[in-house]
Scaffold this motif. Structure first.
Motif: not given
Lengths: 112, 112
Positions: B67-69, B72-74
């Motif tokens: 899952e994208a971004g 804290g990022g995906g």
């Protein structure tokens, strides 16, 4: 999917018996000769001898016995304990493989 | 003697699932990150990614989804099919090992 299984028996952490080792012993029984058994397994005599000695050490029992000479040289025979193991192992292997396939089918709902 | 067993699942001759592979997927589920799952398995990211892709190819299903971004990022999650396999495999493994020990005891007359 299909289940795959590799089986062997250990004693005190050492390999005592496996399908491969049982085949080697079976060839000794069939041919009366460790040299011929080695040949049928594609092993050197030294390596086949080593396997048998390793099994004997790990199991703590004699598996083969050589009978001296006479015309045509001596024969190598399995001991009664080795004959028992060679007879039982394939039964264990077949029953175990069957049960693993059954458990697979039951858990995953697929035919194995 | 005691029976030893190595189990895995194949599909069309390719390894589809094993205890090792299920542990990798379980770490992905627990951490939400393939990088962290790789670290916990002592694998490089590239190798862990390769294992997952190999399983997906052999099984013919998607196992992870990124899952994208956001802050804290995906996250990387298991697909429902992977969750099912991760849940079922340990049940298969435990049942299979139990049955193999039972067959051993029955055939050899020794406690496994």
């Amino acid at each position: 999917m299909e289940p795959r299984i590799k089986l062997w028996l250990e004693k005190d952490g050492g390999v005592a018996l496996s399908g491969y080792r049982v085949r080697l012993l079976k060839h000794v029984a069939d041919t009366g000769s460790l040299a011929e058994a080695a040949r049928r397994m594609g092993l050197s005599y030294r390596r086949a001898w080593g396997k048998v000695k390793e099994m004997e050490t790990n199991l703590g029992v004699r598996l083969v016995r050589s009978e001296a000479g006479g015309p045509g040289g001596g024969r190598t025979r399995l001991t009664p304990e080795a004959e028992r193991l060679v007879a039982l192992y394939p039964r264990f292997e077949a029953a175990a493989e069957k049960e693993v396939r059954r458990r697979f089918s039951k858990v995953f709902g697929e035919k194995a």
